[in-house]
Write an enzyme that holds these catalytic residues in place. Structure first.
Site, short mmCIF file in Angstrom:
data_model
loop_
_atom_site.label_atom_id
_atom_site.label_comp_id
_atom_site.label_asym_id
_atom_site.label_seq_id
_atom_site.Cartn_x
_atom_site.Cartn_y
_atom_site.Cartn_z
CD GLU A 91 50.82 49.61 44.02
OE1 GLU A 91 50.07 49.50 45.02
OE2 GLU A 91 50.38 49.77 42.87
CD GLU A 134 42.34 53.53 38.04
OE1 GLU A 134 42.54 52.31 37.99
OE2 GLU A 134 43.06 54.38 37.46
CG ASP A 183 48.87 55.21 37.36
OD1 ASP A 183 49.47 54.30 37.94
OD2 ASP A 183 47.92 55.02 36.60
CD GLU A 197 49.53 51.08 33.35
OE1 GLU A 197 49.74 50.68 34.50
OE2 GLU A 197 48.48 51.66 33.01
CE LYS A 250 49.05 52.73 41.38
NZ LYS A 250 48.50 52.83 40.01
CD1 TRP A 292 40.32 58.69 31.82
CD2 TRP A 292 40.62 57.50 33.68
NE1 TRP A 292 39.59 57.53 31.70
CE2 TRP A 292 39.76 56.78 32.82
CE3 TRP A 292 40.95 56.93 34.92
CZ2 TRP A 292 39.21 55.54 33.16
CZ3 TRP A 292 40.42 55.70 35.26
CH2 TRP A 292 39.55 55.02 34.40
CG ASN A 352 41.15 46.80 38.57
OD1 ASN A 352 40.72 47.65 39.34
ND2 ASN A 352 42.14 47.03 37.72
C1 GCU Z 1 46.62 52.27 36.49
C2 GCU Z 1 46.49 51.17 35.47
C3 GCU Z 1 45.35 50.27 35.76
C4 GCU Z 1 45.40 49.80 37.21
C5 GCU Z 1 45.57 50.95 38.15
C6 GCU Z 1 45.83 50.52 39.58
O1 GCU Z 1 45.59 53.17 36.38
O2 GCU Z 1 46.34 51.75 34.20
O3 GCU Z 1 45.41 49.19 34.87
O4 GCU Z 1 44.25 49.09 37.51
O5 GCU Z 1 46.66 51.72 37.77
O6 GCU Z 1 46.96 50.66 40.02
O7 GCU Z 1 44.93 50.06 40.25
#
Ligand code: GCU
Length: 678
Positions: free
Chosen positions: A386, A285, A364, A392, A359, A540, A201
């Site tokens: 990934e 996102e 997630d 997290e 991923k 979400w 991000n």
């Molecule tokens: C999850 C995570 C985010 C992250 C996203 C990603 O949603 O909570 O913080 O940006 O994964 O892998 O891009």
């Protein structure tokens, strides 16, 4: 702020059987990677063995038209480590071979990088007190891409960081510090060869990192990394042509956009000639992407990849694409389907310098998920697996959760995309489809805390990822032992205790959190601690839909059909409740609480039992840690103890929230009459 050395913690060991090899290093090749290897070997010699290593050189160099030998005097009796190039190209660009000939321990490799890895191998062995005679002779990495993805923001915070602030950035500036060198040493020692410095991000002005304003500073970072064989990558904003370039569009088919990226690439490579490429989170996102212009991901990725192509750069394009503005009332949209639905139709349409990064699971980084069906689905696309070191959703480096057993399961998963060599490890290593641009990446969140990872024991995941990416056949237990021995130098029984703690920790975490693959049930936003309905009526996606009789989303062909994204026989196995692996039952099926599991217990009783058991297991882990009190550094002991106290609180909280939730839904008591809050 001072920081620790983790597994490069060289403890005095004057009785080490092979220490005399460290008396002399004979380098038959020069260069900055070799210097790094020599520096590390001499450091080990001094700190572990009190030896002041003599470094001797003999190389051929051109003097005008003549080839001259520059040679220090080396007596044949001197025991020594020899660093030399070999023309055995079967070792590949990064492999090495270690041989012992009389009093010489020789690291042979076709490249300086291979020699550096060989040096770290010797060090790993010595630091565990193991004789060098036992070294496997040849060692070639299984994966070409062995990558860390950092989610460091330009302002200095780390997204999903639980161990302090960034040591890459502060207040929108690139940092240069001694710590960078130690970071590079640590990464090279476990075989990491690529690092993405900034968050996917790209906030807080990070889009500008690819401009002249920051490239000179990044050159400094890249130089340090390159001394340790690490290639620098950056995350980019897909819409940088607008955000940074001032254009009105980021349409991948627009000529101005194409030209803008070409100019950008040219300038980047002027400053960073060995730059690796870009990591891109697009249409995900809320991030911009090609969808805005009615284009698909291959059009977006290929446009940028073509700009990098003349310089050898690649685009790593993430498959984490789903609708995060979903309506929970709409039962046809299934977030778990999304990555496959978006990317399968594009198989074969990406340029050869585009790699899709997938991923490990379809959702997630939950504590339990099936493997992403894109593995085994995609046949004609470069792929990177990934995983997330950051924890997290697995305890945030407060709770102990050693993730190697999970990653091993993912790597060993048979996709059945062909008869042999069909595991995820086969696919991402390139064995299955012959790709060279593929491998493994991990989301890492090392911060400026003295111990780098918040929880001292979480460093086992950092270490373990690198080792596993190098050699996917290593067992999670062997990796844990290597890490523990180099970090803590404990005696046998105590080391076993530490290992037991690590090896059981993922199951324990799963026991007291969300059951049987359903995932989530966490607090929204920060994702720590229980909140069963936290995401239940949210945009979400992924819902558990529990009522008083049953729970789960039907992902079979009668439901969302996600099971059908897998190859046979996996799709058939997941489709039927009887054959579905128990740990994934609630991922794929909607199940009544009264359903009897193979153990004979009802689903509800299983939930109660595992949650009581999870807390007991945490208590047992704490007792084990206490038994190590005299053997570990008091600062480390105390830090870990405090983490365990928080973990115990968290586990009790999870137990009580989950058990109470289901008791209140069903009004069926625990068979064993344990306290549940009605
Ligand atoms: C999850 C995570 C985010 C992250 C996203 C990603 O949603 O909570 O913080 O940006 O994964 O892998 O891009």
């Amino acid at each position: 702020m001072q920081w620790e050395q983790l597994w490069l913690n060289y403890k005095k060991n004057l009785d080490y059987v092979d220490k005399d090899f460290f008396a002399v290093i004979h380098q038959k090749i020069e260069g900055k990677l070799i210097d790094s290897g020599v520096r590390e070997l001499t450091k080990v010699a001094e700190e572990m063995f009190g030896i002041n290593t003599k470094v001797k050189t003999s190389i051929w160099e051109e003097q005008g038209d003549v080839l001259q030998r520059r040679c220090d005097v080396i007596s044949p009796e001197e025991q020594r480590i020899v660093l030399q190039l070999t023309d055995d190209l079967s070792l590949g660009e990064e492999g090495y071979e270690i041989t012992i000939e009389e009093n010489q321990l020789i690291i042979n490799a076709p490249s300086a990088k291979g020699i550096l890895y060989g040096a770290f191998h010797i060090i790993r062995q010595a630091n565990q007190g193991k004789p060098l005679m036992d070294l496997p002779r040849r060692n070639i990495p299984r994966n070409n891409y062995r990558m860390m993805n950092h989610w460091d923001d330009f302002g200095g915070n780390i997204e999903r960081g639980y161990s302090g602030k960034s040591f890459f950035f502060k207040d929108r500036e690139v940092l240069m510090s001694e710590r960078l060198i130690d970071y590079a040493r640590l990464m090279a020692s476990i075989g990491i060869n690529q690092v993405v410095l900034n968050n996917v991000n790209t906030r807080e002005g990070a889009s500008e990192l690819i401009t002249k304003k920051y490239l000179p500073k990044l050159r400094g970072v890249a130089d340090i990394f390159e001394e340790y064989g690490i290639q620098l990558f950056l995350s980019i904003n897909y819409a940088a042509s607008m955000d940074v370039g001032g254009l009105e569009t980021a349409d991948p088919l627009d000529e101005d956009v194409v030209t803008w990226w070409q100019k950008r690439a040219k300038e980047i490579y002027q400053y960073l000639p060995h730059f690796g490429g870009f990591l891109v989170k697009a249409d995900s996102e809320g991030r911009p992407g090609p969808f805005t212009y009615g284009r698909d991901h291959s059009e977006g990725a290929n446009m940028i990849a073509r700009a990098l192509k003349p310089y050898g750069g690649v685009v790593i394009w993430r498959c984490f694409v789903y609708n995060c503005r979903q309506d929970w009332r709409d039962t046809t949209t299934d977030r778990a389907r999304a990555a496959y639905d978006n990317f399968m139709p594009l198989d074969g349409m990406f340029d050869d310098n585009v790699i899709l990064q997938i991923k490990n699971g379809p959702v997630d980084f939950q504590v339990r998920e099936p493997v992403s069906p894109l593995f085994g689905g995609l046949r004609d696309t470069n792929q990177i697996l990934e995983v997330q070191i950051a924890q997290e959703y697995t305890g945030q480096q407060i709770d102990l959760c050693y993730l190697l057993p999970m990653w091993k399961e993912v790597l060993d998963f048979r996709t059945y995309c062909q008869e042999e060599e069909d595991t995820v490890a086969d696919i991402v290593s390139g064995r299955t489809f012959g790709s060279l641009k593929c491998g493994m990446a991990a989301v890492a969140n090392t911060g400026d805390d003295p111990n780098w990872t918040g929880h001292d024991l979480a460093a086992a995941n950092l270490y373990g990822f690198g080792r596993l990416a190098w050699d996917t056949t290593l067992s999670s237990e062997d990796i844990a032992r290597e890490w523990a021995r180099q970090t803590y130098h404990l005696e046998g029984r105590l080391e076993d205790t530490l290992l037991e703690m690590l090896m059981g920790s993922w199951n324990t975490y799963e026991n007291y959190t969300s059951p049987l693959g359903i995932g989530w049930m966490v607090n929204i936003g920060h994702h720590y601690g229980p909140n069963v309905d936290g995401y239940e009526y949210d945009v979400w996606g992924t819902y558990h839909r529990a009522n008083h009789l049953e729970i789960g989303v039907d992902r079979t062909s009668k439901g969302t059909g996600q099971t059908q994204q897998y190859q046979l026989p996996n799709s058939a196995l997941y489709e039927e409740i009887e054959t579905c692996p128990q740990e994934l039952l609630l991922f794929f099926h909607r199940v009544p609480y009264s359903y009897r599991l193979k153990s004979g217990k009802t689903l509800l009783q299983h939930i109660y039992d595992t949650h009581f058991q999870g807390v007991e297991e945490v208590e047992e882990m704490i007792r084990k840690w206490e038994s190590l009190k005299e053997a570990v550094d008091p600062v480390v002991y105390q830090r870990v103890k405090e983490r365990f106290e928080r973990q115990l609180e968290n586990s009790k909280n999870w137990r009580d929230v989950i058990n109470t939730y289901f008791y209140r839904k069903t009004m069926i008591p625990d068979e064993k009459g344990r306290p549940i809050h009605g």
